[in-house]
Design an enzyme around this catalytic site. Sequence first.
Site, PDB file in Angstrom:
ATOM      1  N   HIS A  52       0.699  -1.160   0.087  1.00  0.00           N
ATOM      2  CA  HIS A  52       0.330  -0.387   0.236  1.00  0.00           C
ATOM      3  C   HIS A  52       0.700   1.748  -0.001  1.00  0.00           C
ATOM      4  O   HIS A  52       0.194   2.127   0.236  1.00  0.00           O
ATOM      5  CB  HIS A  52      -1.231  -0.500   1.460  1.00  0.00           C
ATOM      6  CG  HIS A  52      -2.004   1.033   1.131  1.00  0.00           C
ATOM      7  ND1 HIS A  52      -1.995   1.888   1.634  1.00  0.00           N
ATOM      8  CD2 HIS A  52      -2.764   0.902   0.306  1.00  0.00           C
ATOM      9  CE1 HIS A  52      -3.303   2.573   1.658  1.00  0.00           C
ATOM     10  NE2 HIS A  52      -3.302   1.786   0.624  1.00  0.00           N
TER      11      HIS A  52
ATOM     12  N   LYS B  75       3.249   4.845  -1.130  1.00  0.00           N
ATOM     13  CA  LYS B  75       3.534   5.985  -2.071  1.00  0.00           C
ATOM     14  C   LYS B  75       4.327   6.592  -1.805  1.00  0.00           C
ATOM     15  O   LYS B  75       4.559   7.011  -0.961  1.00  0.00           O
ATOM     16  CB  LYS B  75       1.570   6.544  -2.083  1.00  0.00           C
ATOM     17  CG  LYS B  75       0.338   5.483  -1.728  1.00  0.00           C
ATOM     18  CD  LYS B  75      -0.190   6.116  -1.201  1.00  0.00           C
ATOM     19  CE  LYS B  75      -1.645   5.397  -1.138  1.00  0.00           C
ATOM     20  NZ  LYS B  75      -1.590   4.103  -0.492  1.00  0.00           N
TER      21      LYS B  75
ATOM     22  N   ASP C  79      16.175  12.487  -7.113  1.00  0.00           N
ATOM     23  CA  ASP C  79      17.470  12.390  -7.468  1.00  0.00           C
ATOM     24  C   ASP C  79      17.868  12.354  -5.967  1.00  0.00           C
ATOM     25  O   ASP C  79      18.586  12.712  -5.326  1.00  0.00           O
ATOM     26  CB  ASP C  79      18.179  13.870  -7.749  1.00  0.00           C
ATOM     27  CG  ASP C  79      18.210  13.525  -9.333  1.00  0.00           C
ATOM     28  OD1 ASP C  79      18.511  12.975 -10.291  1.00  0.00           O
ATOM     29  OD2 ASP C  79      17.692  15.153 -10.017  1.00  0.00           O
TER      30      ASP C  79
ATOM     31  N   HIS D 222      -9.748  10.409   1.783  1.00  0.00           N
ATOM     32  CA  HIS D 222      -8.829   9.437   1.807  1.00  0.00           C
ATOM     33  C   HIS D 222      -8.420   9.499   2.432  1.00  0.00           C
ATOM     34  O   HIS D 222      -6.510   8.713   2.240  1.00  0.00           O
ATOM     35  CB  HIS D 222      -8.678   9.318   0.396  1.00  0.00           C
ATOM     36  CG  HIS D 222      -7.924   7.944  -0.307  1.00  0.00           C
ATOM     37  ND1 HIS D 222      -6.555   7.770  -0.399  1.00  0.00           N
ATOM     38  CD2 HIS D 222      -8.140   6.590  -0.693  1.00  0.00           C
ATOM     39  CE1 HIS D 222      -6.095   6.560  -0.561  1.00  0.00           C
ATOM     40  NE2 HIS D 222      -6.736   6.037  -0.691  1.00  0.00           N
TER      41      HIS D 222
ATOM     42  N   LYS E 172      -4.368   9.976   5.378  1.00  0.00           N
ATOM     43  CA  LYS E 172      -4.261   9.805   6.768  1.00  0.00           C
ATOM     44  C   LYS E 172      -3.189  10.490   7.088  1.00  0.00           C
ATOM     45  O   LYS E 172      -2.102  10.077   7.006  1.00  0.00           O
ATOM     46  CB  LYS E 172      -3.607   8.166   6.352  1.00  0.00           C
ATOM     47  CG  LYS E 172      -4.658   6.931   5.223  1.00  0.00           C
ATOM     48  CD  LYS E 172      -3.489   6.528   3.900  1.00  0.00           C
ATOM     49  CE  LYS E 172      -4.711   6.047   3.103  1.00  0.00           C
ATOM     50  NZ  LYS E 172      -6.701   5.946   2.952  1.00  0.00           N
TER      51      LYS E 172
ATOM     52  N   ASP F 209      -1.334  15.404  21.076  1.00  0.00           N
ATOM     53  CA  ASP F 209      -0.402  16.096  21.549  1.00  0.00           C
ATOM     54  C   ASP F 209      -0.746  17.768  21.405  1.00  0.00           C
ATOM     55  O   ASP F 209       0.773  18.655  22.026  1.00  0.00           O
ATOM     56  CB  ASP F 209       0.831  16.186  22.765  1.00  0.00           C
ATOM     57  CG  ASP F 209      -0.136  14.798  23.543  1.00  0.00           C
ATOM     58  OD1 ASP F 209      -1.203  15.053  24.374  1.00  0.00           O
ATOM     59  OD2 ASP F 209       0.825  14.169  24.094  1.00  0.00           O
TER      60      ASP F 209
END
Length: 512
Positions: A174, A176, A181, A408, A410, A415
Amino acid sequence: MGARGKVLLVVPAALLALSLTLTSCSSLPPLEGRVASMAFVETDDTRLGKALLPLTMAHPGLVGIHALADGRDAFAARAVLAQAADRSLDVQYYIWRNDTTGMLMFDALTKAAERGVRVRLLLDDNNTAGLDGALAALDAHPMIEVRLFNPNAIRSMRMVGMAADFMRLNRRMHNKSFTADNQVTIVGGRNVGDEYFGAAGEISFADLDVIAAGPVVRAVSDDFDLYWNSPSAYPLVLLAPDAVAEPAFKPDAEAQAYLDAIKRSAFLEQLVGGSLPLEWARTKFVSDDPAKVVGKAAREANIAVKLKELLGEPTRDLELVSPYFVPGKEGVDAFVDLAGKGVQTRILTNSLEATDVAAVHAGYAKWRKPLLEAGVTLYELRREATDEPSREKRGSGSGIGSSDASLHAKTFGVDGSRVFVGSFNFDQRSIHLNTEMGVVIDSPALAARLTETLDRTLPTRAYEVRLDERGSVIWIERRGDQVIRHETEPGTSWFKRAAVKALSWLPIDWLL
């Protein structure tokens, strides 16, 4: 009784024979001849390296972060990095759509390769159906190599392959990332496709990535190498040797209109002009071991364990944004314990009307009541959005903002001082089955921005979930001065609610 006994004897035998037949047809090719490669490390002399050197020297040990909450900005950032790269592009994704932005991004990789840039493209194989021709065209270029992670050996009948090898193929990469460079990387929640980049028609994903420059980039590159050279990464040519390369992509009117809109963006001017504001902060990279997809990763290598160590135990507040939220009993107990200690916990996930995976909602809905009873604050994003916020607010940092949206992004805030951005959902699949990645940023400024964005947007863009005087779950919707109370999941049919309820009774949380 006897007849049923015969059926029980015959059916397993038939299934065993079918399983053996499928297994014999679904073996993966040997990896002999696959050549290992590593990220380039001496890249300070590249255009990106020279541009960043004064900034990194002025902020030793820190990472420059810029949040990408707007989909078009997120596409522009990747396109500019592809254009700016001199030596390498390392690109890793779970989903790559065969649509306008997917083809435009393939085109950007091809143009970089034509300038002599080495391109390594690693895609999870779960969503590559129909892409073999486009990937073959990329792989045919001498400067581009395509590998597929945890692949299905049966290319034309994937469901057959899934049936033959379910326990392996049910585990997915999953991750991404988009790294240029070994100097700049983009990590976060977005896959590659129109719904992630503000180019979709009916619905767009409200999502979040960050651009990062500094020491954390080397960690992302090292992790890419680990996946690229793992036993689960198969060169495309071994899996689809007969794939016919598709003709070169030519932008149509729709693609050109999207590119024109990108070119007019103020963000692009900042990015190209070197005036993009960066938040410099201590940042740690976290990722699963690629061996997780074959069930061989050590427990201490699990990203959930690493996140708990880096984020620490909340003592004051916890902000959690997760589109797929399936806490399970263990997670619920942890949230209840935090609430009992006085930690203010606020969770945003998708409503049933907004989610793109109703089965996941079934794994979440049954835990709403105990969370609310403990004092946890729950919000569910509405699908039908209110007024589109200003561009400045869209880019402020939570991934909330697209009209007619499904969540979508996440991200977690702890704190008011630490923030996580990445691919990890607070669900059983992210914890136990899929590999995930992300960054933990020590930044009160970014944490405050997350809280401020939630404070501002949740009342008008999400349902507040509460318990009524009888202890039943209700949804509060605010439209201007109007407060609407829903006693069933808003925007959904009786049939959909009944189906989700039925799914919630099944022991499938471990799959969600």
